[in-house]
Design a protein around this motif. Structure first.
Motif, short mmCIF file in Angstrom:
data_model
loop_
_atom_site.label_atom_id
_atom_site.label_comp_id
_atom_site.label_asym_id
_atom_site.label_seq_id
_atom_site.Cartn_x
_atom_site.Cartn_y
_atom_site.Cartn_z
N ARG A 409 8.86 8.95 7.24
CA ARG A 409 10.10 9.32 6.55
C ARG A 409 11.23 9.59 7.53
O ARG A 409 12.40 9.61 7.14
N ALA A 410 10.90 9.81 8.80
CA ALA A 410 11.94 10.01 9.81
C ALA A 410 12.33 8.69 10.47
O ALA A 410 13.36 8.60 11.12
N CYS A 411 11.51 7.67 10.29
CA CYS A 411 11.70 6.41 11.02
C CYS A 411 12.72 5.52 10.31
O CYS A 411 12.57 5.24 9.12
N PRO A 412 13.74 5.06 11.01
CA PRO A 412 14.74 4.22 10.35
C PRO A 412 14.17 2.92 9.79
O PRO A 412 14.71 2.37 8.84
N ASN A 413 13.11 2.44 10.39
CA ASN A 413 12.51 1.20 9.89
C ASN A 413 11.24 1.45 9.07
O ASN A 413 10.49 0.51 8.79
N PRO A 416 4.84 1.66 9.47
CA PRO A 416 3.58 2.23 8.95
C PRO A 416 2.77 2.92 10.04
O PRO A 416 1.68 2.47 10.40
N ILE A 417 3.29 4.01 10.53
CA ILE A 417 2.67 4.69 11.67
C ILE A 417 1.28 5.26 11.31
O ILE A 417 0.31 4.98 12.04
N PRO A 418 1.14 6.02 10.23
CA PRO A 418 -0.20 6.59 9.97
C PRO A 418 -1.27 5.53 9.76
O PRO A 418 -2.41 5.70 10.24
N PRO A 438 9.15 -3.98 16.12
CA PRO A 438 10.12 -3.47 15.14
C PRO A 438 10.57 -2.03 15.40
O PRO A 438 11.44 -1.53 14.69
N CYS A 439 10.03 -1.37 16.39
CA CYS A 439 10.47 0.00 16.71
C CYS A 439 11.78 -0.09 17.48
O CYS A 439 11.87 -0.80 18.47
N VAL A 440 12.80 0.61 17.00
CA VAL A 440 14.10 0.54 17.67
C VAL A 440 14.25 1.63 18.73
O VAL A 440 15.33 1.83 19.27
N GLY A 441 13.18 2.32 19.00
CA GLY A 441 13.18 3.25 20.13
C GLY A 441 14.09 4.45 19.95
O GLY A 441 14.63 4.97 20.93
N CYS A 442 14.24 4.91 18.72
CA CYS A 442 15.16 6.02 18.49
C CYS A 442 14.53 7.38 18.77
O CYS A 442 15.23 8.36 19.00
N GLY A 443 13.22 7.45 18.72
CA GLY A 443 12.53 8.71 19.00
C GLY A 443 12.57 9.71 17.86
O GLY A 443 12.16 10.86 18.02
N ARG A 444 13.05 9.29 16.70
CA ARG A 444 13.17 10.25 15.59
C ARG A 444 11.80 10.76 15.13
O ARG A 444 11.67 11.89 14.69
N PRO A 457 4.40 9.74 17.93
CA PRO A 457 4.10 8.35 17.55
C PRO A 457 4.74 7.30 18.47
O PRO A 457 4.08 6.34 18.87
N HIS A 458 6.00 7.50 18.83
CA HIS A 458 6.66 6.49 19.67
C HIS A 458 5.92 6.33 21.00
O HIS A 458 5.67 5.22 21.46
N THR A 459 5.54 7.45 21.58
CA THR A 459 4.82 7.41 22.85
C THR A 459 3.47 6.70 22.68
O THR A 459 3.06 5.92 23.55
N LEU A 460 2.83 6.94 21.55
CA LEU A 460 1.53 6.28 21.34
C LEU A 460 1.69 4.77 21.15
O LEU A 460 0.85 3.98 21.58
N ILE A 461 2.78 4.40 20.51
CA ILE A 461 3.05 2.95 20.36
C ILE A 461 3.18 2.33 21.75
O ILE A 461 2.62 1.28 22.04
N LEU A 462 3.92 3.01 22.62
CA LEU A 462 4.10 2.48 23.98
C LEU A 462 2.76 2.40 24.71
O LEU A 462 2.49 1.44 25.45
S1 SF4 Z 1 10.98 5.58 17.77
FE1 SF4 Z 1 10.27 3.77 16.69
S2 SF4 Z 1 8.58 4.47 15.42
FE2 SF4 Z 1 9.71 6.29 16.07
S3 SF4 Z 1 11.19 6.65 14.43
FE3 SF4 Z 1 12.24 5.39 15.92
S4 SF4 Z 1 11.91 3.30 15.24
FE4 SF4 Z 1 10.43 4.56 14.15
#
Ligand code: SF4
Ligand code: SF4
Ligand code: SF4
Lengths: 780, 176
Positions: A409-413, A416-418, A438-444, A457-462
């Motif tokens: 709900r915080a992710c702009p895109n 499907p993180i969970p 598709p992650c825009v790297g916003c860190g939200r 989550p963003h760190t785990l994606i990386l």
């Molecule tokens: S960093 Fe990536 S995964 Fe996290 S909220 Fe932003 S777009 Fe979504």
């Protein structure tokens, strides 16, 4: 003329910080002045209204409220007006204007700052040269708007004086209790966009001329691009932003000290693009969305930032990985002490010893030297300390996820993180790794209070994508700057007649709704179809970060010429001016329309004849909005991706309304129906497929010859069929006579037209204009 | 009820929650000129069920013409349904603000619009808000799984399972 002296001592005068302005000395040039030199807000209002009659705003309130003054908050929904009397349409057009003022002022401030620095270094008389003999028409937008033909850096100061005045007036219009009419706000939006194109041109031709960037060179060198091309065995300096002089300070120091092979210099966003136009050794990490991921990789020892699109928390992020931050611009101090006047030794010592997390140095050359010396000294100690976890750690962390969906709900895109974490917890990292694109790297998703169990989550994606990241190695053609006059001569006729199916500008930021590869997909599709592709900024990188079926980047497969099937990287954001410039040059060089301060006629020409369309698939910034609005005033349609709907309004034509699609035949003065071409001026596509179908359609123009229209229809029908599975249901509006129908589709299209009760257009080939004064027929 | 995306705070006028799906069926039955706008956000599903299946049933049983955005039409046709029109989201929604426009071209506006899957959440949000402020003659129902506060009525945020149950109920009511 402006005379500046820091200290002046004469027998009769002693002065500090003296600045004399002696008014403008306009150098005459051969072309006669047109009707609107240095237009003010009112000058082109009639032209704007013509466009706005065709393309009506559709407003999309982001929220129902206005909170701009202390009368508010005011609820403007469902026809209500605020305490000042403004309604929702007025308010939203005002917000669009505000956005365009921010965007244009940002480019203007950037241009002024850089020009001052270049003049100090190279002198006011330094000649402008953007392409030698190949580019006689060096500043099409400046000439068109201001009537000035600039020859030197100093001449550009006059241009900026005018633009700054206009921007102040425009911004003042957004104050409470000024404009009340939404269409008049929209006209001001167009004005801001036009000014933006002027200042972008100033910035780019100044830096091309002074720094010797590639000069309209279709074969500009190839640049290394991607996280995987950065040599982490060396000290690494990362530059981020848009104002290239400090990064050039780094390159100059390295060259002077013969250290070029010992230190790696790389960049993110437009500073990276402009640095690689200057130095062949520099590399590009990626677009603006790569900021967090690259900083957190810990590869950069020193991070040097200038202005625009830099993360506001860059200092915090730099500190997390023990990197040193150097800020170089008064627009962005980041709270750091200003050490501009201190000796280099002392600054380097303080940074190396960790007494300060960073410094501000507002002197490009000094900043460059400090960056290099600090990077070389701290690199061995830092050992590229990063925050990207190894695979086992990712899996372990993933198992703690409770699937609460708070991060989604915080992710702009809405990624499907969970779901991806659930798989990762079971040992399959692929779904998580796939979120990298598709992650825009916003860190939200990692902000305070988002995840109840403290997962990042963003760190785990990386982490999940770590191995693939190391393989990110691509090529991008360095920004070439302007389009040559000879190129325009070659393609002018086929474009205007419609035989080159269109000029497609793939521009803008990287707030993509999905993978950046969607931009490359568009580029590849239309390069194959022999459109002319122009690109700039983060989109130029997105096109490069993809390999085609031959394993090559599109810049290697397609030539860099401004011709059918070429992919032309013009450069950074400010190089968007060359794309508009190319359209203007077609009107002037090919069609011999007078250029000097003759905006309306040239825009009318472009709108009716030059099949150009801009696509800003990941547009996010205020600058992107002002760049787009400069294209709107020229009558060039712009398509944005879904996030672009947050700009709060579209400009849409109604294809079924025959009255909206009449032009005047300049030969006879009679009104002629030409069909809905181009159908929209600002359009938001839901999916990349929808954008790809809209592109050929929005390239159609009233002036297309039958051969040209049939080619454009061929692409429109073909893509519609391929992506939407059937013939377009509005074909009858675009086929003017049977000769327009693509030969290979004749039977099918004819059958469709018959069903629609289609009739041939009365006058399929008028000399189209929207401006009555351009009618050549004598009355009576 | 909170909107699905965390920061999307709408304003004082918010959608009425659909707590009983029968109400939606009744609104559709009562509407004189309803329209169903379906986007690519409806194309997912859990392997067994797909929202599009319900779109088709609701549209058929309620005799609501379908407008498909982007390539949603392709999927509809795969289910044997030819939508009344394929238009981009901004194209259909901007026309809906015109009190003289309807799909039937008779100068009488639509009075009820159902929406499902109009692209990403925020894009549908913006379409809803555009209609809320600029189409006063129109009422809108979001049939999405998540709360769309700019519509006149919306489901709350709910699980996929609950959502399908609700859609099933609406379809059943109309099919009766
Ligand atoms: S960093 Fe990536 S995964 Fe996290 S909220 Fe932003 S777009 Fe979504
Ligand atoms: S600017 Fe107007 S609408 Fe906005 S808060 Fe002030 S009074 Fe209200
Ligand atoms: S917020 Fe944390 S616990 Fe909740 S779904 Fe995201 S990662 Fe899992």
């Amino acid at each position: 003329m402006r005379i500046k002296a820091d200290e002046l001592q004469l027998p009769w005068l002693r002065a500090k910080g003296l600045e004399l302005n002696l008014g403008r000395v306009v150098r005459e040039w051969e072309e006669e002045e047109g009707p609107t030199p240095m237009p003010d807000i009112a000058s082109l209002r009639e032209w704007d209204k013509k466009l706005l009659r065709r393309y009506k705003p559709f407003y999309l309130p982001f929220c129902d409220l206005c909170c701009l003054c202390t009368f508010g908050k005011c609820d403007l929904s469902r026809g209500k007006r605020g305490g000042c009397g403004i309604d929702m349409g007025g308010q939203l057009s005002r917000i669009v204007l505000l956005s365009c003022c921010i965007g244009a002022s940002t480019h203007c401030g950037h241009a002024r700052h850089m020009l001052d620095e270049l003049i100090e270094k190279y002198g006011r008389d330094h000649p402008l040269d953007v392409g030698g003999e190949n580019v006689y028409l060096e500043a099409p937008t400046i000439r068109l708007v201001t009537g000035i033909k600039p020859r030197t850096l100093g001449d550009l100061e006059d241009v900026l004086d005018y633009c700054e005045t206009e921007l102040v007036h425009l911004l003042s219009c957004t104050h409470t209790g000024q404009e009340g009419d939404n269409l008049d706000f929209e006209s001001k939006v167009f004005h801001a966009g036009m000014i933006d194109h002027v200042v972008m041109e100033v910035a780019d031709i100044a830096q091309i001329s002074a720094y010797g960037f590639p000069k309209a060179d279709p074969e500009a060198h190839l640049v290394e691009l991607g996280m995987g091309v950065i040599d982490r065995s060396k000290p690494v300096i990362l530059v981020i932003g848009h104002n290239v002089p400090p990064a050039i300070g780094v390159a100059n120091y390295l060259a002077r000290e013969n250290l070029e092979d010992q230190v790696e210099v790389c960049g993110i966003c437009c500073t990276a693009i402009d640095l690689t136009r200057y130095s062949r050794k520099a590399k590009i990490v990626g677009p603006i969305s790569f900021q967090l991921r690259f900083v957190r990789s810990g590869v950069a020892d020193v991070i040097m930032v200038d202005e625009q699109c830099i993360r506001a928390d860059i200092l915090r992020e730099a500190q997390k990985v023990n990197a040193v931050l150097i800020t170089t611009h008064y627009k962005n101090f980041q709270g750091l002490p200003d050490r501009t006047r201190d000796p280099v030794e002392g600054i380097v010592k303080d940074l190396v010893e960790g007494k300060l997390p960073g410094v501000a140095i507002l002197d490009s050359e000094k900043a460059g030297e400090v960056a290099v010396r600090v990077a070389m000294q701290i690199a061995p100690r830092r050992r590229k300390m990063g925050l990207i976890p190894p695979e086992e750690k990712v899996m372990e962390e993933a198992r703690r996820c409770t699937s609460c969906f708070s991060c989604v709900r915080a992710c702009p895109n809405t990624l499907p993180i969970p779901q991806a974490l659930a798989e990762a917890g079971k040992g399959d990292l692929k779904p998580l790794s796939e979120l990298y694109e598709p992650c825009v790297g916003c860190g939200r998703c990692e902000q305070e209070g988002i995840c109840p169990v403290g997962i990042k989550p963003h760190t785990l994606i990386l982490g999940a994508h770590r191995l693939e990241t190391a393989e990110e190695r691509f090529k991008m053609r360095a920004g070439r700057g302007a389009i040559q006059d000879v190129e325009i001569r070659r393609v002018g006729q086929p474009i205007v007649m419609g035989e080159i199916p269109g000029v497609l500008a793939l521009v803008g930021c990287s707030n993509f709704p999905g993978s950046w590869k969607e931009v490359a997909r568009i580029a590849e599709e239309f390069a194959r179809r022999k459109y002319i592709l122009c690109t700039t900024g983060c989109s130029a990188m997105a096109i490069g970060m993809y390999r085609d079926e031959n394993g090559q980047s599109l810049y290697e497969t397609y030539p860099g010429v401004f011709d059918a099937g070429g992919i032309v990287n013009c450069g950074s954001c400010v190089a968007n001016s060359h794309i508009a410039g190319a359209a203007i040059k077609i009107a002037n060089i090919f069609a011999k329309r007078r250029l000097r301060s003759n905006y309306e006629e040239i825009a009318d020409y472009i709108h009716n004849r030059v099949g150009a369309v801009g696509v800003a698939w990941g547009a996010y910034s205020q600058k992107a909005s002002s760049i787009a609005s400069g294209f709107w005033r020229l009558g060039v349609p712009v398509i944005v991706g879904p996030h672009g709907s947050k700009y709060r309004r579209a400009l849409l034509g109604r294809k079924e309304d025959p009255e909206a699609w009449k032009v005047i035949d300049a030969r006879t003065g009679k009104e002629v129906y030409v069909g809905p071409v181009p159908e929209h001026l600002f359009f938001m596509a839901e999916t990349v497929e929808e954008a790809m179908v809209a592109i050929p359609k929005l390239c159609m123009r009233a002036n297309d010859t039958a051969r040209g229209r049939s080619m454009k229809l061929n692409h429109y029908i073909d893509l519609h069929r391929k992506l939407f599975g059937e013939l377009p249901d509005d074909l009858h509006l675009f086929v003017r006579t049977a000769a327009d129908i693509p030969v290979t589709m004749k039977d099918e299209v004819m059958a469709f037209l018959k069903e629609k009760g289609w009739k041939e257009f009365e006058n399929p080939n008028p000399d189209p204009t929207l401006v009555p004064r351009l009618v050549r027929a004598k009355e009576g | 009820m909170e909107p699905w995306q965390r920061a999307e705070v709408p304003g004082p006028v918010k959608a009425v929650l659909i707590t009983k799906p029968e109400v939606v069926a009744a609104l559709i039955k009562r509407a004189k000129r309803p329209l169903f706008v379906v986007g690519t956000g409806s194309l997912g599903g859990n392997g067994e069920k797909s929202p599009l299946e319900y779109v088709v049933r609701i549209a058929r049983a309620g005799k609501v013409p379908l407008v498909a955005t982007a390539h949603a039409a392709v999927e509809l046709r795969k289910r044997g349904v030819q939508p009344a029109a394929r238009m981009a989201m901004v194209e259909i929604c901007s026309r809906l603000t015109d009190p003289k426009w309807s799909l039937h071209g008779d100068g009488q506006p639509h009075d009820l619009v159902l929406m499902l899957g109009l692209g990403p959440y925020y894009m549908e949000w913006l379409m809803g808000s555009g209609l809320k402020s600029f189409a006063p003659h129109l009422r809108t129902i979001s049939l999405n799984r998540v709360y769309q506060p700019h519509c006149s009525w919306s489901f709350p945020n709910m699980s996929e399972e609950e959502w399908y149950k609700n859609l099933e109920k609406i379809a059943e009511e109309l099919e009766r």
